[in-house]
Write an enzyme that holds these catalytic residues in place. Structure first.
Site, PDB file in Angstrom:
ATOM      1  N   HIS A 145      -2.823 -15.849 -13.103  1.00 47.63           N
ATOM      2  CA  HIS A 145      -1.493 -15.585 -13.056  1.00 47.63           C
ATOM      3  C   HIS A 145      -0.813 -15.902 -11.901  1.00 47.63           C
ATOM      4  O   HIS A 145       0.495 -16.695 -12.189  1.00 47.63           O
ATOM      5  CB  HIS A 145      -1.354 -13.710 -12.860  1.00 47.63           C
ATOM      6  CG  HIS A 145       0.076 -13.445 -12.639  1.00 47.63           C
ATOM      7  ND1 HIS A 145       0.364 -13.510 -11.083  1.00 47.63           N
ATOM      8  CD2 HIS A 145       0.859 -12.803 -13.193  1.00 47.63           C
ATOM      9  CE1 HIS A 145       1.567 -12.841 -11.091  1.00 47.63           C
ATOM     10  NE2 HIS A 145       1.932 -12.276 -12.094  1.00 47.63           N
ATOM     11  N   ASN A 146      -1.477 -16.219 -10.808  1.00 50.34           N
ATOM     12  CA  ASN A 146      -0.471 -16.627  -9.489  1.00 50.34           C
ATOM     13  C   ASN A 146      -0.371 -18.270  -9.772  1.00 50.34           C
ATOM     14  O   ASN A 146       0.693 -18.752  -9.543  1.00 50.34           O
ATOM     15  CB  ASN A 146      -1.422 -16.628  -8.508  1.00 50.34           C
ATOM     16  CG  ASN A 146      -1.202 -15.240  -7.828  1.00 50.34           C
ATOM     17  OD1 ASN A 146      -0.718 -14.311  -8.440  1.00 50.34           O
ATOM     18  ND2 ASN A 146      -2.069 -14.852  -6.987  1.00 50.34           N
ATOM     19  N   LYS A 190      -5.902 -12.231 -12.200  1.00 51.78           N
ATOM     20  CA  LYS A 190      -4.763 -12.442 -11.273  1.00 51.78           C
ATOM     21  C   LYS A 190      -4.659 -13.778 -10.686  1.00 51.78           C
ATOM     22  O   LYS A 190      -3.474 -14.132 -10.300  1.00 51.78           O
ATOM     23  CB  LYS A 190      -4.800 -11.332 -10.140  1.00 51.78           C
ATOM     24  CG  LYS A 190      -3.795 -11.184  -9.004  1.00 51.78           C
ATOM     25  CD  LYS A 190      -2.475 -11.105  -9.525  1.00 51.78           C
ATOM     26  CE  LYS A 190      -1.609 -10.689  -8.651  1.00 51.78           C
ATOM     27  NZ  LYS A 190      -1.355 -11.305  -7.431  1.00 51.78           N
ATOM     28  N   GLY A 214       0.772  -1.273  -0.108  1.00 50.41           N
ATOM     29  CA  GLY A 214       0.004   0.109  -0.094  1.00 50.41           C
ATOM     30  C   GLY A 214       0.784   1.014   0.033  1.00 50.41           C
ATOM     31  O   GLY A 214       0.572   2.107  -0.902  1.00 50.41           O
ATOM     32  N   GLU A 265       2.369 -18.841 -12.015  1.00 48.96           N
ATOM     33  CA  GLU A 265       3.536 -18.379 -11.302  1.00 48.96           C
ATOM     34  C   GLU A 265       3.851 -19.531 -10.465  1.00 48.96           C
ATOM     35  O   GLU A 265       5.248 -20.152 -10.546  1.00 48.96           O
ATOM     36  CB  GLU A 265       3.255 -17.301 -10.502  1.00 48.96           C
ATOM     37  CG  GLU A 265       4.404 -16.722  -9.300  1.00 48.96           C
ATOM     38  CD  GLU A 265       3.920 -15.614  -8.653  1.00 48.96           C
ATOM     39  OE1 GLU A 265       4.320 -15.736  -7.366  1.00 48.96           O
ATOM     40  OE2 GLU A 265       3.319 -14.643  -9.097  1.00 48.96           O
ATOM     41  N   ASN A 276      -5.045  -9.615  -3.051  1.00 51.87           N
ATOM     42  CA  ASN A 276      -5.502 -11.055  -3.414  1.00 51.87           C
ATOM     43  C   ASN A 276      -6.607 -11.616  -3.265  1.00 51.87           C
ATOM     44  O   ASN A 276      -6.719 -12.265  -2.037  1.00 51.87           O
ATOM     45  CB  ASN A 276      -4.210 -11.732  -3.242  1.00 51.87           C
ATOM     46  CG  ASN A 276      -3.272 -12.270  -4.363  1.00 51.87           C
ATOM     47  OD1 ASN A 276      -3.480 -11.838  -5.440  1.00 51.87           O
ATOM     48  ND2 ASN A 276      -1.974 -12.606  -4.057  1.00 51.87           N
ATOM     49  N   SER A 331       0.162  -7.340  -9.350  1.00 54.39           N
ATOM     50  CA  SER A 331       1.388  -8.226  -9.375  1.00 54.39           C
ATOM     51  C   SER A 331       2.701  -7.388  -9.786  1.00 54.39           C
ATOM     52  O   SER A 331       3.034  -6.717 -10.377  1.00 54.39           O
ATOM     53  CB  SER A 331       1.257  -9.471 -10.286  1.00 54.39           C
ATOM     54  OG  SER A 331       2.329 -10.097 -10.534  1.00 54.39           O
TER      55      SER A 331
END
Length: 504
Positions: free
Chosen positions: A205-206, A202, A32, A209, A122, A148
């Site tokens: 994407h994870n 996302k 943040g 990953e 997330n 990300s």
């Protein structure tokens, strides 16, 4: 005019306490703080707030130290909301789950019709959809935006994956297109689709990953256990690979990890790290979704299963003295092995991304999101953990054919897979012979082999289903649905056309 005077001038006259902020950010853990500073550095007036007020002071101090950036802080949530221009844009970066609900409830007390809340955490996408519906009743817009890139990406430019109701992207576009990572073909963000779609992309994407990291870990294991490579040799190999087609953030840092000496003792630090991989639990989500929408996800699943096994360290230690593997490791040509592993890595990555893209597409169809897969590949080229040269080719494949059934049958990728399979098979065969677990390499190869086969032994499986459950089957030589009387205990079921109802 010196720099110090100019900084003072800007802080007093350009961003006085009376000026309203362009955007607010609530939640000042490291991600943040860094994203707030990123926005401020790009010229946006930012106001920040946090549950514990000390972090507000820390962030304001950082803004001053990092160039008198236009960032102020508020310690009461009502004052924070009032400090933002209407229609308000508020990004929240707090722990997923109940903390998000609690934060939204507090913000909603002060926000008005047409304001926008963006959850950058997330989050499990059904929660985003639920929150969007709840806030829509108050005429407040809600967007889920995957971020990300880790701490560095948040500060210098991450990959941003926003999805929300009509109008929400347009409100955020001026900010996120400047604050996202910038690559040769634009900012690493685009309007992914409706509410929940950003979190979904996302999530996948994870999962990719996870798969990338598992493929790299298996390459390391094979090179070390079967090839006898030292850490210095491994560092050199991965550094060389990063200069070629395998160029990526994860391959780059892997080379650096193998080169890093232990700061608390002798040798390399990687050898002192306990072999238990931590995780937050979000790696389960893509596997759950694959089961829901039916696209195979063998590489992501292998990565998740391996993390589960790694966590059972004590059991593995006990089992190591009971369960025996091969007595000898086959002799190998080190140079050939390194080349074979490189080829196998590239092939397995193609499969992993093919499976991930298929999951996004299937969910997009089911949810009505119409997600652009070429753009997904493009925005992953910079800022994020899976950024890689390889993504340019994926972008091009889906740009050329948005309806491509599977990345593996794109002409370019098919050629790559066909030409690399000999090396890929040698790596998997060697690993099995030597007792080295390679579930991602072998799972990817099994998927490749199954997908390229015109015929599979599923005919036997369907026959078994019909034998014990009367589930019926289709024939290759005539149309219709059939049931066979396999034994004296079986009877004619009459019209069996409805027996296949409910199949997924």
């Amino acid at each position: 005019i010196n720099a110090e005077y100019m900084g003072h001038f800007l802080s007093v006259y350009f961003f006085s306490p009376m000026a309203l902020a362009d955007v607010g950010l609530y939640g000042l853990a490291v991600m943040g703080q860094n994203f707030a500073l990123n926005m401020a550095e790009h010229g946006f007036k930012v106001v920040v707030c946090n549950r514990s007020p000390g972090k507000v002071d820390t962030t304001v101090d950082r803004a001053k130290q990092e160039g008198n950036l236009p960032l102020t802080g508020e310690k009461q949530i009502g004052d924070f909301v009032k400090a933002i221009k209407k229609p308000r844009r508020v990004i929240i970066l707090v722990m997923a789950g109940k903390p998000v609900d609690d934060t939204i409830a507090q913000l909603a007390e002060f926000m008005e019709e047409g304001d926008l809340i963006v959850d950058g955490g997330n989050e499990w996408f059904p929660n985003t959809i639920r929150r969007g519906k709840e806030l829509a009743e108050k005429k407040i817009l809600f967007m889920g935006m995957g971020i990300s890139g880790g701490e560095e990406g948040a500060r210098k430019g991450p990959s941003l994956m926003p999805g929300g109701p009509p109008g929400s992207y347009e409100m955020m576009e001026p900010i996120i297109t400047k604050c996202a990572a910038q690559v040769d073909d634009g900012p690493c963000t685009f309007n992914i689709g409706g509410t929940g779609s950003g979190n979904y992309v996302k999530m996948v994407h994870n999962g990719i990953e996870y798969g990338d990291m598992q493929i790299i870990a298996e390459a390391y294991n094979v090179l070390k256990a079967a090839g006898g490579l030292t850490n210095d040799e491994l560092a050199a190999v991965f550094t060389k690979w990063n200069a070629g087609e395998l160029e990526s953030f994860l391959v780059e840092i892997t080379g650096k990890i193998f080169a890093s000496k232990d700061d608390l003792g002798e040798g390399h630090v990687v050898d002192k790290i306990l072999d238990k991989t931590g995780m937050k639990g979000t790696g389960r989500w893509p596997i759950q979704e694959a089961a829901e929408h039916n696209p195979p996800a063998s590489v992501m699943s292998a990565a998740l299963d391996t993390r589960y096994i790694s966590a059972r360290k004590e059991e593995r230690v006990a089992a190591s003295s009971i369960l025996k593997g091969p007595a000898e490791t086959p002799q190998v040509d080190k140079t050939q092995l390194i080349e074979d592993v490189r080829q196998a890595m590239y092939a397995a990555k193609i499969v992993s991304y093919a499976q991930g893209m298929n999951l996004i597409r299937e969910a997009g169809v089911a949810m009505g999101w119409s997600i652009n897969l070429s753009e997904c590949a493009r925005i992953w080229k910079g800022g994020c953990i899976i950024r890689a040269r390889f993504l340019d080719h994926i972008k091009a494949a889906f740009q050329k054919n948005p309806s491509l059934a599977n990345l593996m049958i794109d002409a370019g990728f098919a050629s790559e897979l066909n030409s690399r399979q000999a090396s890929w098979r040698r790596v998997v065969s060697l690993s099995i012979t030597a007792g080295i677990p390679v579930p991602a390499f072998s799972g990817a190869l099994a998927y490749f082999d199954a997908y390229r086969r015109e015929s599979l032994p599923a005919n036997l499986t369907q026959a078994q289903r019909d034998f014990f459950g009367g589930h019926s089957f289709e024939r290759t030589d005539r149309s219709g649905v059939f049931h066979y009387k396999w034994s004296a205990a079986h009877h004619d079921l009459g019209d069996v056309s409805a027996r296949a109802a409910g199949n997924v």
